[in-house]
Every structure is written in C-alpha cells, then in structure tokens.
Motif scaffolding. Structure first.
Motif, PDB file in Angstrom:
ATOM      1  N   LEU A  66      12.806   8.129  -7.640  1.00 50.20           N
ATOM      2  CA  LEU A  66      11.547   8.776  -7.987  1.00 50.20           C
ATOM      3  C   LEU A  66      10.936   9.450  -6.758  1.00 50.20           C
ATOM      4  CD1 LEU A  66       9.854   6.193 -10.374  1.00 50.20           C
ATOM      5  CD2 LEU A  66      10.781   8.425 -10.948  1.00 50.20           C
ATOM      6  N   TYR A  67      11.779  10.077  -5.958  1.00 51.29           N
ATOM      7  CA  TYR A  67      11.330  10.661  -4.702  1.00 51.29           C
ATOM      8  C   TYR A  67      10.371  11.821  -4.901  1.00 51.29           C
ATOM      9  CZ  TYR A  67      15.109  13.926  -5.751  1.00 51.29           C
ATOM     10  OH  TYR A  67      15.919  14.820  -6.353  1.00 51.29           O
ATOM     11  N   LYS A  68      10.329  12.422  -6.064  1.00 52.31           N
ATOM     12  CA  LYS A  68       9.420  13.548  -6.292  1.00 52.31           C
ATOM     13  C   LYS A  68       7.998  13.072  -6.591  1.00 52.31           C
ATOM     14  CE  LYS A  68      12.883  16.764  -7.909  1.00 52.31           C
ATOM     15  NZ  LYS A  68      13.349  17.631  -8.988  1.00 52.31           N
ATOM     16  N   ASN A  69       7.850  11.828  -6.991  1.00 48.85           N
ATOM     17  CA  ASN A  69       6.542  11.289  -7.334  1.00 48.85           C
ATOM     18  C   ASN A  69       6.190  10.182  -6.341  1.00 48.85           C
ATOM     19  OD1 ASN A  69       4.217  10.471  -8.572  1.00 48.85           O
ATOM     20  ND2 ASN A  69       5.094  10.414 -10.628  1.00 48.85           N
ATOM     21  N   ARG A  70       5.568  10.578  -5.251  1.00 50.35           N
ATOM     22  CA  ARG A  70       5.308   9.639  -4.157  1.00 50.35           C
ATOM     23  C   ARG A  70       4.301   8.560  -4.519  1.00 50.35           C
ATOM     24  NH1 ARG A  70       6.374  14.465  -2.452  1.00 50.35           N
ATOM     25  NH2 ARG A  70       4.241  15.189  -2.699  1.00 50.35           N
ATOM     26  N   LYS A  71       3.301   8.885  -5.326  1.00 49.49           N
ATOM     27  CA  LYS A  71       2.304   7.879  -5.714  1.00 49.49           C
ATOM     28  C   LYS A  71       2.948   6.785  -6.565  1.00 49.49           C
ATOM     29  CE  LYS A  71      -1.641  10.928  -5.420  1.00 49.49           C
ATOM     30  NZ  LYS A  71      -2.745  11.583  -6.108  1.00 49.49           N
ATOM     31  N   THR A  72       3.836   7.173  -7.440  1.00 51.10           N
ATOM     32  CA  THR A  72       4.544   6.183  -8.256  1.00 51.10           C
ATOM     33  C   THR A  72       5.466   5.336  -7.387  1.00 51.10           C
ATOM     34  OG1 THR A  72       4.475   7.720 -10.123  1.00 51.10           O
ATOM     35  CG2 THR A  72       6.015   5.881 -10.291  1.00 51.10           C
ATOM     36  N   GLN A  73       6.083   5.949  -6.396  1.00 50.30           N
ATOM     37  CA  GLN A  73       6.916   5.188  -5.457  1.00 50.30           C
ATOM     38  C   GLN A  73       6.104   4.103  -4.762  1.00 50.30           C
ATOM     39  OE1 GLN A  73       8.686   8.003  -2.686  1.00 50.30           O
ATOM     40  NE2 GLN A  73      10.724   7.334  -3.300  1.00 50.30           N
ATOM     41  N   LYS A  75       3.401   2.617  -5.863  1.00 51.86           N
ATOM     42  CA  LYS A  75       3.056   1.571  -6.836  1.00 51.86           C
ATOM     43  C   LYS A  75       4.254   0.678  -7.128  1.00 51.86           C
ATOM     44  CE  LYS A  75      -0.480   4.371  -9.030  1.00 51.86           C
ATOM     45  NZ  LYS A  75      -0.840   5.166 -10.217  1.00 51.86           N
ATOM     46  N   ILE A  76       5.413   1.284  -7.313  1.00 50.93           N
ATOM     47  CA  ILE A  76       6.620   0.500  -7.593  1.00 50.93           C
ATOM     48  C   ILE A  76       6.955  -0.396  -6.403  1.00 50.93           C
ATOM     49  CG2 ILE A  76       9.115   0.669  -7.943  1.00 50.93           C
ATOM     50  CD1 ILE A  76       8.574   3.096  -9.702  1.00 50.93           C
ATOM     51  N   ASN A  77       6.815   0.116  -5.196  1.00 51.16           N
ATOM     52  CA  ASN A  77       7.091  -0.702  -4.015  1.00 51.16           C
ATOM     53  C   ASN A  77       6.108  -1.861  -3.895  1.00 51.16           C
ATOM     54  OD1 ASN A  77       9.326   0.755  -3.285  1.00 51.16           O
ATOM     55  ND2 ASN A  77       8.307   1.922  -1.689  1.00 51.16           N
ATOM     56  N   ALA A  78       4.842  -1.646  -4.284  1.00 55.02           N
ATOM     57  CA  ALA A  78       3.865  -2.738  -4.253  1.00 55.02           C
ATOM     58  C   ALA A  78       4.241  -3.832  -5.260  1.00 55.02           C
ATOM     59  CB  ALA A  78       2.472  -2.202  -4.544  1.00 55.02           C
ATOM     60  N   VAL A  79       4.630  -3.435  -6.452  1.00 49.42           N
ATOM     61  CA  VAL A  79       5.075  -4.407  -7.460  1.00 49.42           C
ATOM     62  C   VAL A  79       6.333  -5.122  -6.976  1.00 49.42           C
ATOM     63  CG1 VAL A  79       6.027  -4.613  -9.803  1.00 49.42           C
ATOM     64  CG2 VAL A  79       4.012  -3.214  -9.401  1.00 49.42           C
ATOM     65  N   ASN A  80       7.194  -4.368  -6.334  1.00 49.39           N
ATOM     66  CA  ASN A  80       8.442  -4.936  -5.832  1.00 49.39           C
ATOM     67  C   ASN A  80       8.185  -5.982  -4.751  1.00 49.39           C
ATOM     68  OD1 ASN A  80      11.162  -5.242  -5.827  1.00 49.39           O
ATOM     69  ND2 ASN A  80      11.611  -3.171  -5.153  1.00 49.39           N
ATOM     70  N   MET A  81       7.216  -5.727  -3.894  1.00 54.68           N
ATOM     71  CA  MET A  81       6.889  -6.709  -2.859  1.00 54.68           C
ATOM     72  C   MET A  81       6.382  -8.013  -3.483  1.00 54.68           C
ATOM     73  SD  MET A  81       5.255  -4.616   0.289  1.00 54.68           S
ATOM     74  CE  MET A  81       5.085  -2.904  -0.120  1.00 54.68           C
ATOM     75  N   LEU A  82       5.616  -7.901  -4.562  1.00 57.54           N
ATOM     76  CA  LEU A  82       5.158  -9.110  -5.258  1.00 57.54           C
ATOM     77  C   LEU A  82       6.328  -9.865  -5.872  1.00 57.54           C
ATOM     78  CD1 LEU A  82       1.917  -7.803  -6.996  1.00 57.54           C
ATOM     79  CD2 LEU A  82       2.087  -9.350  -5.041  1.00 57.54           C
TER      80      LEU A  82
END
Length: 142
Positions: A66-73, A75-82
């Motif tokens: 999802l490299y074109k949508n940085r804001k979603t990246q 958010k996904i990384n924050a969920v992933n850290m949890l």
C-alpha cells in the motif's frame, strides 16, 4: 514507489517475525503436553500463536504494497505494532493456562525479535511521515 527506504525497514520486520516460526520465543522449564512439549515456546506450538504471527506477517506485506497510500500504511503499522506486542503476552497466558501455574521462562534470541520488529516498524513510520511531509511541501509549490 516500492523501492523506498521504509519498504526495506518493513521487509526487515517481516523477516524477523517470519523467523519466529523457526526460532523459539522462550525456553520453558514448565513442560506441558502441547505448547512446550519440547521445552521451548514457539509460535507454531499453538494455533492462536501461529494465527497471530501469520496476521502480523500479512499486515506487514499489506503495508508494503500500500505504498501509494501513506496514511493507511501508518495506521496498518500501528495496528501491527499492537499485534506484535500481543504475541508474547498471548503465548505466556496460553502457557500459563495449560500449565496451571506460573511458567518459568528463560530468555532466548527469539524473545527480542518482537521488539526488533517494532523498532523496524517505528523507523519505517518515520520514513513514511517524512515522505508525506515531502509530498505536502511539493503540493504547496504547485
């Protein structure tokens, strides 16, 4: 683009978390029938641990593509850290529930892998934010 620096950091996090399928999270003196039958707590020892690790790997891959949508990246990384933080905690409570007592766990190299993966994702998020800042400044110039 997919060849940005944050992609490398996310790939490193992916590799580190994929290694948890082979390297034990911790060694245990508490021997149970299923989870620590071999004396070590691994992510393949229980379906919940395997599913959590699989979810983490899938989220990292999703974030990479999802490299074109940085804001979603972000958010996904924050969920992933949890999810990464939850993996050793879930493993401990599964072991505790199966053993019936507080398990004695010894630190192995795999114990630090979730922390290393979180560190890689934090650095990737910094790069994503700097890219977003660069794009916004370029949009102001147009």
């Amino acid at each position: 683009m997919i060849q940005r620096i944050q992609t490398i950091w996310m790939l490193l996090a992916l590799i580190v978390m994929a290694l948890l399928f082979k390297i034990p999270i911790a060694d245990s003196e508490t021997i149970t029938e299923t989870i620590t039958a071999d004396g070590s707590l691994e992510s393949i020892d229980h379906p919940i641990l395997s599913a959590t690790n699989g979810l983490i790997l899938a989220l990292i891959l999703l974030s990479i593509f999802l490299y074109k949508n940085r804001k979603t990246q972000l958010k996904i990384n924050a969920v992933n850290m949890l999810c990464i933080l939850a993996l050793p905690v879930v493993g401990y409570f599964l072991l505790r529930a199966e053993a019936g007592t507080t398990p004695l766990l010894q630190i192995t190299a795999g114990t630090f892998f979730p922390a290393v993966a979180i560190l890689f994702l934090i650095v990737a998020n910094r790069s994503i934010r700097s890219d977003e800042k660069l794009v916004r400044s370029a949009d102001r110039l147009r």
